[in-house]
Design a protein around this motif. Structure first.
Motif, PDB file in Angstrom:
ATOM      1  N   ALA A 182     -63.392  23.455 -27.804  1.00 60.35           N
ATOM      2  CA  ALA A 182     -62.830  23.210 -29.128  1.00 60.35           C
ATOM      3  C   ALA A 182     -62.060  24.425 -29.652  1.00 60.35           C
ATOM      4  O   ALA A 182     -61.579  24.407 -30.791  1.00 60.35           O
ATOM      5  N   ARG A 200     -70.347  17.463 -33.018  1.00 57.53           N
ATOM      6  CA  ARG A 200     -69.007  17.070 -32.560  1.00 57.53           C
ATOM      7  C   ARG A 200     -68.021  17.046 -33.714  1.00 57.53           C
ATOM      8  O   ARG A 200     -66.863  17.444 -33.563  1.00 57.53           O
ATOM      9  N   LYS A 201     -68.444  16.620 -34.885  1.00 53.85           N
ATOM     10  CA  LYS A 201     -67.574  16.622 -36.073  1.00 53.85           C
ATOM     11  C   LYS A 201     -67.276  18.054 -36.511  1.00 53.85           C
ATOM     12  O   LYS A 201     -66.155  18.369 -36.908  1.00 53.85           O
ATOM     13  N   GLU A 230     -64.441  19.645 -34.676  1.00 51.31           N
ATOM     14  CA  GLU A 230     -63.105  19.182 -35.053  1.00 51.31           C
ATOM     15  C   GLU A 230     -62.512  19.994 -36.197  1.00 51.31           C
ATOM     16  O   GLU A 230     -61.311  19.914 -36.454  1.00 51.31           O
ATOM     17  N   ASP A 231     -63.330  20.777 -36.887  1.00 49.00           N
ATOM     18  CA  ASP A 231     -62.893  21.562 -38.040  1.00 49.00           C
ATOM     19  C   ASP A 231     -62.079  22.771 -37.570  1.00 49.00           C
ATOM     20  O   ASP A 231     -62.630  23.744 -37.063  1.00 49.00           O
ATOM     21  N   LYS A 232     -60.777  22.714 -37.734  1.00 45.69           N
ATOM     22  CA  LYS A 232     -59.870  23.773 -37.263  1.00 45.69           C
ATOM     23  C   LYS A 232     -59.987  25.057 -38.083  1.00 45.69           C
ATOM     24  O   LYS A 232     -59.513  26.106 -37.662  1.00 45.69           O
ATOM     25  N   TRP A 275     -68.908  23.082 -25.184  1.00 45.43           N
ATOM     26  CA  TRP A 275     -68.138  22.283 -26.141  1.00 45.43           C
ATOM     27  C   TRP A 275     -67.433  23.183 -27.158  1.00 45.43           C
ATOM     28  O   TRP A 275     -66.309  22.910 -27.559  1.00 45.43           O
TER      29      TRP A 275
END
Length: 182
Positions: free
Chosen positions: A112, A82-83, A86-88, A108
């Protein structure tokens, strides 16, 4: 993502990166097949294994050492998928986790904004796989599935001969895998 294998599916035409753009990939599940992904992507021009993710820190340590021995750039490291999502800065995820995670992690990834390569099996049920199809469409993502064996010439020839009736009517099939697993 097609660099190591797979077939593109589940997506509508969309604007894609140019041939000279660098693709930043995260490999998730790096014990066995996942390390094959790392090696494969690392050999593709304009592709960077920018992150790795595994729940086992011992596996992460081993893979970082393996990558260092091969002079591969050190990636970002994640334990929590999940982390990672979050990394764009990441464009895509390559999923080689235990089978029961494939569909959900693929969904997921689409949510994202990442393109996804997912190892076989894509899902355990038709419904689960259909949810990944829906996510790819909804979030306009490229999703690829690792069924490269199905497009090998030997398999294609076997299917042709089967359809031509060379062996007659098939009423029973059995499969056998000699790949020992603990």
């Amino acid at each position: 993502l097609a660099a190591i294998s797979g077939i593109s599916f589940f997506t509508q035409p969309r604007k894609v990166r140019g041939a000279n753009d660098r693709v930043r990939i995260a490999v998730v599940g790096i014990r066995a097949q996942g390390f094959t992904h790392i090696e494969g992507y690392s050999a593709v021009p304009n592709t960077e294994v920018a992150a790795i993710c595994d729940v086992d820190e011992n596996v992460i340590s081993q893979r970082l050492a393996d990558m260092d021995k091969r002079n591969l750039p050190k990636p970002k490291v994640y334990i929590d998928y999940r982390k990672l999502l979050e990394d764009k800065s990441l464009d895509a995820v390559s999923i080689a986790t235990p089978n029961h995670w494939h569909s959900l992690m693929g969904i997921w990834g689409c949510q994202a904004g990442k393109d996804v390569y997912v190892e076989k099996p894509c899902s355990h049920t038709w419904w689960e796989g259909h949810q990944l199809v829906q996510a790819a469409r909804k979030y306009d993502r490229m999703v690829m599935h690792g069924t490269q064996g199905r497009s090998a010439e030997g398999y294609l020839e076997g299917v042709r001969k089967l359809r031509e009736g060379v062996i007659g009517e098939v009423y029973l099939a059995r499969g056998l895998c000699f790949k020992w697993r603990n």
